[in-house]
Design a protein around this motif. Sequence first.
Motif, mmCIF file in Angstrom:
data_model
loop_
_atom_site.group_PDB
_atom_site.id
_atom_site.type_symbol
_atom_site.label_atom_id
_atom_site.label_comp_id
_atom_site.label_asym_id
_atom_site.label_seq_id
_atom_site.Cartn_x
_atom_site.Cartn_y
_atom_site.Cartn_z
ATOM 1 N N SER A 2 0.830 -1.199 0.000
ATOM 2 C CA SER A 2 0.000 0.000 0.000
ATOM 3 C C SER A 2 0.868 1.254 0.000
ATOM 4 C CB SER A 2 -0.937 -0.010 1.207
ATOM 5 O OG SER A 2 -0.195 -0.069 2.396
ATOM 6 N N LYS A 3 0.290 2.334 -0.479
ATOM 7 C CA LYS A 3 0.980 3.620 -0.547
ATOM 8 C C LYS A 3 1.259 4.143 0.851
ATOM 9 C CE LYS A 3 1.131 4.913 -4.957
ATOM 10 N NZ LYS A 3 2.365 5.243 -5.620
ATOM 11 N N ILE A 4 2.392 4.795 1.000
ATOM 12 C CA ILE A 4 2.753 5.445 2.257
ATOM 13 C C ILE A 4 2.993 6.913 1.959
ATOM 14 C CG2 ILE A 4 4.477 5.598 4.088
ATOM 15 C CD1 ILE A 4 4.800 2.562 3.855
ATOM 16 N N ARG A 5 2.187 7.747 2.604
ATOM 17 C CA ARG A 5 2.289 9.199 2.421
ATOM 18 C C ARG A 5 3.208 9.785 3.477
ATOM 19 N NH1 ARG A 5 -3.677 11.492 2.051
ATOM 20 N NH2 ARG A 5 -2.508 13.370 1.584
ATOM 21 N N VAL A 6 4.227 10.502 3.021
ATOM 22 C CA VAL A 6 5.186 11.148 3.914
ATOM 23 C C VAL A 6 4.983 12.656 3.816
ATOM 24 C CG1 VAL A 6 7.628 11.507 4.452
ATOM 25 C CG2 VAL A 6 6.848 9.273 3.580
ATOM 26 N N ALA A 7 4.670 13.278 4.942
ATOM 27 C CA ALA A 7 4.581 14.741 4.999
ATOM 28 C C ALA A 7 5.991 15.274 5.218
ATOM 29 C CB ALA A 7 3.661 15.175 6.127
ATOM 30 N N VAL A 8 6.436 16.147 4.334
ATOM 31 C CA VAL A 8 7.782 16.716 4.401
ATOM 32 C C VAL A 8 7.675 18.156 4.869
ATOM 33 C CG1 VAL A 8 9.882 17.256 3.096
ATOM 34 C CG2 VAL A 8 8.516 15.229 2.488
ATOM 35 N N GLY A 27 13.359 12.103 -1.717
ATOM 36 C CA GLY A 27 12.140 11.590 -2.341
ATOM 37 C C GLY A 27 12.411 10.793 -3.604
ATOM 38 N N ARG A 28 13.420 11.211 -4.366
ATOM 39 C CA ARG A 28 13.769 10.494 -5.601
ATOM 40 C C ARG A 28 14.414 9.138 -5.322
ATOM 41 N NH1 ARG A 28 14.849 15.908 -7.633
ATOM 42 N NH2 ARG A 28 16.978 15.854 -6.855
ATOM 43 N N LEU A 29 14.968 8.968 -4.123
ATOM 44 C CA LEU A 29 15.654 7.714 -3.789
ATOM 45 C C LEU A 29 14.720 6.670 -3.179
ATOM 46 C CD1 LEU A 29 18.920 9.197 -2.233
ATOM 47 C CD2 LEU A 29 18.658 8.149 -4.499
ATOM 48 N N ALA A 30 13.507 7.063 -2.857
ATOM 49 C CA ALA A 30 12.560 6.154 -2.190
ATOM 50 C C ALA A 30 11.832 5.279 -3.206
ATOM 51 C CB ALA A 30 11.554 6.974 -1.391
ATOM 52 N N PRO A 31 11.306 4.161 -2.735
ATOM 53 C CA PRO A 31 10.533 3.292 -3.637
ATOM 54 C C PRO A 31 9.231 3.972 -4.060
ATOM 55 C CG PRO A 31 10.508 2.413 -1.390
ATOM 56 C CD PRO A 31 11.424 3.597 -1.394
ATOM 57 N N PRO A 32 8.632 3.525 -5.170
ATOM 58 C CA PRO A 32 7.457 4.200 -5.729
ATOM 59 C C PRO A 32 6.232 4.224 -4.818
ATOM 60 C CG PRO A 32 8.026 2.242 -7.035
ATOM 61 C CD PRO A 32 9.084 2.409 -6.000
ATOM 62 N N GLU A 33 6.108 3.299 -3.883
ATOM 63 C CA GLU A 33 4.927 3.327 -3.003
ATOM 64 C C GLU A 33 5.013 4.419 -1.934
ATOM 65 O OE1 GLU A 33 7.552 0.027 -1.306
ATOM 66 O OE2 GLU A 33 6.946 0.659 -3.299
ATOM 67 N N PHE A 34 6.169 5.076 -1.842
ATOM 68 C CA PHE A 34 6.317 6.206 -0.924
ATOM 69 C C PHE A 34 6.098 7.502 -1.699
ATOM 70 C CE2 PHE A 34 7.875 3.184 1.942
ATOM 71 C CZ PHE A 34 8.071 3.770 3.194
ATOM 72 N N GLU A 65 -3.171 18.171 6.817
ATOM 73 C CA GLU A 65 -2.127 17.584 5.963
ATOM 74 C C GLU A 65 -1.227 16.648 6.770
ATOM 75 O OE1 GLU A 65 -1.483 20.921 2.502
ATOM 76 O OE2 GLU A 65 -0.633 21.327 4.484
ATOM 77 N N VAL A 66 -0.897 17.034 7.985
ATOM 78 C CA VAL A 66 -0.073 16.176 8.840
ATOM 79 C C VAL A 66 -0.858 14.924 9.209
ATOM 80 C CG1 VAL A 66 1.033 15.996 11.109
ATOM 81 C CG2 VAL A 66 1.387 18.051 9.700
ATOM 82 N N GLU A 67 -2.115 15.081 9.576
ATOM 83 C CA GLU A 67 -2.950 13.939 9.965
ATOM 84 C C GLU A 67 -3.166 12.960 8.822
ATOM 85 O OE1 GLU A 67 -6.397 15.910 11.583
ATOM 86 O OE2 GLU A 67 -5.222 16.672 13.287
ATOM 87 N N ALA A 68 -3.183 13.452 7.586
ATOM 88 C CA ALA A 68 -3.393 12.583 6.420
ATOM 89 C C ALA A 68 -2.153 11.755 6.082
ATOM 90 C CB ALA A 68 -3.793 13.425 5.202
ATOM 91 N N ALA A 69 -1.010 12.130 6.633
ATOM 92 C CA ALA A 69 0.244 11.432 6.338
ATOM 93 C C ALA A 69 0.412 10.200 7.217
ATOM 94 C CB ALA A 69 1.421 12.382 6.545
ATOM 95 N N ASP A 70 1.160 9.241 6.682
ATOM 96 C CA ASP A 70 1.518 8.039 7.441
ATOM 97 C C ASP A 70 2.819 8.241 8.203
ATOM 98 O OD1 ASP A 70 -0.605 6.258 6.373
ATOM 99 O OD2 ASP A 70 0.461 6.604 4.478
#
Length: 185
Positions: A2-8, A27-34, A65-70
């Motif tokens: 599943s997708k993992i949303r990271v708030a930056v 962000g460019r180095l992470a896998p596509p699900e992030f 926005e923070v709450e929506a992130a994993d």
Amino acid sequence: MSKIRVAVLVGSLRQGSFNRHLALAVGRLAPPEFTFEHIRIDHLPLYNQDFDGAYPDACKRLKQEVEAADALLFVTPEYNRSIPGVLKNAIDIASRPWGTNSFAGKPAGVIGISVGATGTALAQQHLRGVLAYLDVPTLGQPEVFIHNKEGLMDADGKITSEGTHRFLQGFVDRYVEWVRLITRK
């Protein structure tokens, strides 16, 4: 997976910010699900307890926005041996009013880049103390204190130093593994 949303949250407002470039490189180095979603913090009013009962719209949006992130990624410069005021203000807003801490329980990474030889070591130490109080589990190792030197990144924020690229990939791999462990995603 599943997708993992990271708030930056980037603690620098400067247009050519090294830290913003570093955040993009990670962000460019992470896998596509992030997915890395950069959270805007430059428009927030200064935190004032008087508006705890009726939060301004910009503050509500930040909390949502923070709450929506994993997970979270804090990318901070070091100003006067600590974190920038704009980043601390965003943290104060998203963690208030009392009992509505939007950060609680979300795994975080803390990284930074600076022209100084010690990178952002003291700012990160201060930030980790704040995050510990806010119940934000923070990845301890590897620490990322990058000393920005000529030729480290290109104009688009792409890491051009092979050693730094390898080091950042190691951080990203560990961060991804740790976030998956905490979020169970």
